[in-house]
Design a protein around this motif. Structure first.
Motif, mmCIF file in Angstrom:
data_model
loop_
_atom_site.group_PDB
_atom_site.id
_atom_site.type_symbol
_atom_site.label_atom_id
_atom_site.label_comp_id
_atom_site.label_asym_id
_atom_site.label_seq_id
_atom_site.Cartn_x
_atom_site.Cartn_y
_atom_site.Cartn_z
ATOM 1 N N GLY A 1 191.563 43.105 -4.678
ATOM 2 C CA GLY A 1 191.151 43.934 -3.541
ATOM 3 C C GLY A 1 190.051 43.272 -2.733
ATOM 4 N N ASP A 2 189.035 42.737 -3.417
ATOM 5 C CA ASP A 2 187.944 42.036 -2.721
ATOM 6 C C ASP A 2 188.453 40.756 -2.073
ATOM 7 N N ALA A 3 189.388 40.073 -2.729
ATOM 8 C CA ALA A 3 189.958 38.849 -2.151
ATOM 9 C C ALA A 3 190.687 39.168 -0.848
ATOM 10 N N PHE A 4 191.452 40.254 -0.840
ATOM 11 C CA PHE A 4 192.187 40.646 0.364
ATOM 12 C C PHE A 4 191.228 40.948 1.515
ATOM 13 N N LYS A 5 190.159 41.699 1.218
ATOM 14 C CA LYS A 5 189.180 42.029 2.259
ATOM 15 C C LYS A 5 188.527 40.767 2.825
ATOM 16 N N SER A 6 188.190 39.821 1.948
ATOM 17 C CA SER A 6 187.540 38.586 2.408
ATOM 18 C C SER A 6 188.473 37.760 3.284
ATOM 19 N N TYR A 7 189.734 37.654 2.872
ATOM 20 C CA TYR A 7 190.685 36.887 3.688
ATOM 21 C C TYR A 7 190.895 37.544 5.056
ATOM 22 N N VAL A 8 190.992 38.860 5.074
ATOM 23 C CA VAL A 8 191.237 39.563 6.336
ATOM 24 C C VAL A 8 190.040 39.441 7.283
ATOM 25 N N ARG A 9 188.825 39.396 6.715
ATOM 26 C CA ARG A 9 187.624 39.259 7.557
ATOM 27 C C ARG A 9 187.574 37.937 8.297
ATOM 28 N N THR A 10 188.289 36.937 7.820
ATOM 29 C CA THR A 10 188.285 35.649 8.529
ATOM 30 C C THR A 10 188.989 35.742 9.873
ATOM 31 N N ARG A 11 189.753 36.809 10.091
ATOM 32 C CA ARG A 11 190.530 36.912 11.326
ATOM 33 C C ARG A 11 189.626 36.920 12.571
ATOM 34 N N ASP A 12 188.491 37.585 12.487
ATOM 35 C CA ASP A 12 187.585 37.662 13.639
ATOM 36 C C ASP A 12 186.970 36.316 13.976
ATOM 37 N N TYR A 13 187.084 35.364 13.066
ATOM 38 C CA TYR A 13 186.434 34.064 13.268
ATOM 39 C C TYR A 13 187.446 32.931 13.358
ATOM 40 N N CYS A 14 188.733 33.273 13.495
ATOM 41 C CA CYS A 14 189.763 32.256 13.677
ATOM 42 C C CYS A 14 189.727 31.736 15.110
ATOM 43 N N THR A 15 189.701 30.422 15.254
ATOM 44 C CA THR A 15 189.626 29.822 16.593
ATOM 45 C C THR A 15 190.902 29.082 16.983
ATOM 46 N N THR A 16 191.791 28.871 16.025
ATOM 47 C CA THR A 16 193.054 28.186 16.319
ATOM 48 C C THR A 16 194.218 28.961 15.700
ATOM 49 N N SER A 17 195.422 28.621 16.146
ATOM 50 C CA SER A 17 196.622 29.266 15.604
ATOM 51 C C SER A 17 196.800 28.946 14.125
ATOM 52 N N LYS A 18 196.430 27.736 13.720
ATOM 53 C CA LYS A 18 196.553 27.354 12.306
ATOM 54 C C LYS A 18 195.655 28.213 11.420
ATOM 55 N N HIS A 19 194.485 28.568 11.939
ATOM 56 C CA HIS A 19 193.578 29.438 11.181
ATOM 57 C C HIS A 19 194.223 30.813 10.963
ATOM 58 N N ILE A 20 194.887 31.324 11.994
ATOM 59 C CA ILE A 20 195.545 32.635 11.885
ATOM 60 C C ILE A 20 196.670 32.576 10.848
ATOM 61 N N ILE A 21 197.454 31.494 10.865
ATOM 62 C CA ILE A 21 198.541 31.332 9.901
ATOM 63 C C ILE A 21 197.983 31.265 8.481
ATOM 64 N N GLN A 22 196.887 30.518 8.304
ATOM 65 C CA GLN A 22 196.273 30.419 6.980
ATOM 66 C C GLN A 22 195.793 31.780 6.495
ATOM 67 N N MET A 23 195.174 32.551 7.392
ATOM 68 C CA MET A 23 194.715 33.889 7.036
ATOM 69 C C MET A 23 195.881 34.789 6.642
ATOM 70 N N CYS A 24 196.964 34.723 7.407
ATOM 71 C CA CYS A 24 198.133 35.567 7.118
ATOM 72 C C CYS A 24 198.766 35.199 5.774
ATOM 73 N N LEU A 25 198.909 33.898 5.507
ATOM 74 C CA LEU A 25 199.505 33.466 4.246
ATOM 75 C C LEU A 25 198.650 33.882 3.053
ATOM 76 N N SER A 26 197.329 33.789 3.198
ATOM 77 C CA SER A 26 196.435 34.210 2.115
ATOM 78 C C SER A 26 196.547 35.709 1.880
ATOM 79 N N ALA A 27 196.564 36.488 2.978
ATOM 80 C CA ALA A 27 196.689 37.952 2.850
ATOM 81 C C ALA A 27 198.040 38.338 2.248
ATOM 82 N N ILE A 28 199.092 37.617 2.627
ATOM 83 C CA ILE A 28 200.429 37.886 2.083
ATOM 84 C C ILE A 28 200.463 37.614 0.587
ATOM 85 N N LEU A 29 199.879 36.488 0.177
ATOM 86 C CA LEU A 29 199.872 36.123 -1.241
ATOM 87 C C LEU A 29 199.186 37.194 -2.086
#
Length: 434
Positions: free
Chosen positions: A168-196
């Motif tokens: 649960g804490d891991a999911f929250k931490s990964y999702v919080r990175t979304r506000d600080y994503c500056t490239t499309s690759k960052h968004i993909i990485q965040m989504c894959l981590s949240a999916i996992l």
């Protein structure tokens, strides 16, 4: 099918039980397919746990071993799965899960697989130190307002929590990175981590949501990432019991997936296939290739026998075990429908022979399909013949023409009435009176 007559009765009775005496009443098989009698039936009764575990990595490898130990009725396989889970956990940092595995082992593997309190204390102490360090670094990044550093800080926290089993804490931490994503690759990485993490938690609504978010940035999607997203979407549809959608998603997965998603799924798991893209995958699972060929070649008894031998292994799969019975029922119903479709009449004795079941049991299955309107037919119970009930196409065409004519007549009358109302200004007069 002479080769199939030698199959174990117990397995066939388990697979095809119809609430009747059993399969002994079924007529003997025709000799028209004796050329297939020497084909091997691959049994799933004994699973090679070491080979099975080698297909996966990370947390899912451990969870699959624990699931196997919990659901397998073979004590030897249980202990082997727990032993491998114990060894795998000692390589990581999840002390909570380690304690649970030790409790399940309960001393049955000897002193080498007992509770290691010293190791747990050391790992927990290092974890506390690591957490304090991550918090101080993240606070410093926030003070400096460096977006990329803050994103990396939250990502490190997500990895830390995931390694220690705090999903649960891991999911929250990964999702919080979304506000600080500056490239499309960052968004993909965040989504894959949240999916996992969502898959591990069983929160498949989140899986669907983040697959959709990732697909909205197509410029950053490479073929392996697309394959991962389709696998995740397929698992989400499977969990929602949307089997056709799940199959379509798995069919879209190309060979570029390889072993790159072993923390979730292995190539052998993705086997729903009669597609040119899946020929390589089918070579990994010859029993699935054979049963698919049998189904489309109308060798239903052989197909269902392959399925029967695969059933025990499928019941030990962490994702599909809840759906095995439903899928098997649907496959059998589809086979029955496909068998009857080309014929005006079917001898139920021959049909029962083809499906290696009894006539009485087959009759009950056909009754159910007719009641559900999946087969348009009627049963002659005395002569044991199924008669197709084909619609009178000529009469149906005339009925449609008459209905269309009546609808046209109604529409024309309505238009003429409206035209006359407008012509005589009926609406204006009514409004003046009011």
């Amino acid at each position: 099918m002479d080769g199939e007559d030698d199959a174990p009765k117990s397995l066939m009775e388990e697979m095809y039980a119809n609430g009747i005496e059993g399969v002994d009443d079924a007529p003997s098989s025709s000799t028209s397919t004796t050329i297939r009698k020497n084909r091997p039936i691959i049994s799933g009764e004994q699973l090679d746990i070491e080979a099975y575990a080698a297909l996966y990595s990370g947390r899912t490898k451990i969870m699959r071993l624990i699931f196997l130990a919990d659901h397998c009725d073979n004590s030897g396989m249980q202990l082997e799965a727990l032993r491998m889970a114990y060894d795998e956990l000692k390589k990581g940092e999840n002390t909570q899960l380690f304690r649970e595995v030790v409790q399940k082992i309960d001393g049955r593997l000897g002193p080498n697989y007992s509770m290691d309190a010293t190791w747990c204390a050391m790992v927990d102490r290092k974890a506390d130190q690591r957490k304090d360090k991550l918090e101080s670094e993240l606070n410093a990044y926030r003070t400096n307002l460096i977006k990329e550093s803050i994103r990396m800080g939250y990502n490190d926290f997500g990895d830390f929590y995931y390694a220690h089993g705090a999903l649960g804490d891991a999911f929250k931490s990964y999702v919080r990175t979304r506000d600080y994503c500056t490239t499309s690759k960052h968004i993909i990485q965040m989504c894959l981590s949240a999916i996992l993490v969502s898959i591990e938690m069983g929160q498949f609504a989140h899986v669907t949501s983040y697959v959709s978010k990732a697909e909205q940035t197509p410029e950053a999607l490479d073929p392996p990432t697309i394959a991962k997203l389709r696998c995740a979407a397929g698992l989400a549809h499977l969990e929602a019991k949307k089997y056709k959608l799940a199959a379509r998603k798995f069919l879209e997965v190309g060979p570029e997936l390889g072993n790159s998603y072993s923390e979730v799924i292995a190539p052998q798991d993705n086997k729903v296939i009669d597609n040119i893209n899946f020929r390589n995958f089918l070579e990994l699972v010859p029993e699935v290739r054979e049963l698919i060929n049998d189904f489309y070649s109308s060798h239903y008894a052989s197909c269902l026998e392959y399925l029967g031998n695969l059933k025990s292994n499928l019941m030990l799969d962490i994702h599909i075990h809840d759906h095995v019975e439903t899928l098997y029922d649907q496959i059998r119903s589809k086979a029955l429908i496909q068998y009857t479709h080309p014929f005006v009449s079917v001898d139920m004795r021959m049909m029962a022979d083809a499906f290696k079941t009894s006539v009485a049991g087959l009759e009950k299955e056909l009754e159910s399909l007719i009641t559900d309107n999946q087969i348009q037919a009627r049963i002659d119970s005395h002569n044991k013949i199924l008669y197709a009930r084909h619609a009178d196409q000529r009469n149906a065409t005339f009925q449609r023409v008459l209905q269309t004519g009546n609808e046209f007549d109604w529409d024309v009358r309505a238009m003429l009435l409206r035209a006359n109302l407008l012509k005589h200004e009926y609406n204006l007069r009514a409004s003046r009176k009011i």
